[in-house]
Design a protein around this motif. Structure first.
Motif: not given
Length: 253
Positions: A7-14
């Motif tokens: 969604k808007e503003g989201e990112r994936i960190d791992g």
């Protein structure tokens, strides 16, 4: 891994060492090193087949990072609907729907869903700051709930953990060293016997800014072990080898 719809503003960190990825929105709240260190610090009882509960799970970082260490079921308890929904998508993204689920609820009201005395391990990265008359809270609701004891305080958290755990079950928590007196008092009053303590230092020449705690329900008095410290950063602001290994080294299992 299942490709998620962000969604808007989201990112994936791992977290490479655990091969786990988390969906986050920095405008709400993002996990930090304390969540990783807590999941790394938490031991596995027996063969790890028992139930684990992550209290105040946020986007699910602690529970998801801990998941590769165990084979049992994990329940993520989170009061905020938006964060709980992100956690659900992270579970699906990592293909862990068969073992991990989200309970969107106030942790004080979860005992119809999680039977008291049924949990092997409880994890918590709770709000660090007590609420006082002079407290200046963050204007953002998500950050307020994550940083300040608005919905539960340390005694209340200890009580929930005690009620969830089996006898000899373990409670793992990360907190601030300046709250140690409060932590020891709250835990002792609820038969959570502290057994391991590990301090985390931002840099070697500074005071500790985090403390990792292991407690056992109905454990014997005494026998507290102070573990070797963790130093997060070199003077050059790069991660130390110790932390690099936690983040990028071999799986913790």
């Amino acid at each position: 891994m299942i490709e998620p719809i962000l969604k808007e503003g989201e990112r994936i960190d791992g977290l490479p060492s655990q091969n786990i990825q988390i969906i986050q929105n920095p405008d709400m709240f993002s996990y930090s090193l304390d969540a990783i260190l807590l999941a790394n610090f938490a031991d596995v009882k027996g063969k790890g087949r028992g139930l684990t509960v992550d209290l105040g799970a946020g986007t699910g970082a602690v529970g998801l990072f801990y998941a590769p260490k165990v084979t049992g079921t994990i329940k993520l308890v989170e009061i905020q609907p938006a964060l709980a929904e992100m956690a659900e998508r992270s579970i699906a993204m990592n293909g862990l729907q068969n073992r991990i689920s989200v309970l969107q609820a106030d942790m004080k009201a979860i005992f119809d869903d999680i039977q008291p005395g049924s949990v092997e391990t409880v994890l918590a990265n709770p709000p660090y700051f007590p609420l006082r008359d002079t407290t200046k809270t963050n204007q953002d609701e998500h950050y307020e709930l994550a940083r300040h004891e608005l919905t539960i305080d340390l005694p209340g958290l200890a009580q929930v953990a005690n009620k969830l755990l089996k006898n000899n079950g373990k409670f793992y928590m990360v907190h601030r060293p300046e709250r140690l007196a409060d932590i020891f008092s709250a835990f002792a009053a609820r038969k959570l016997m502290i057994k391991r303590v590990q301090f985390v230092y931002g840099k070697a020449d500074r005071e500790a800014n985090m403390v990792l705690i292991e407690a056992i329900k109905a454990g014997r008095l005494g026998g507290v072990r102070i573990m070797p410290p963790i130093v997060a950063y070199k003077q050059t602001n790069e991660y130390t080898k110790q932390v690099q290994n936690i983040l990028y080294g071999q799986p913790w299992t």
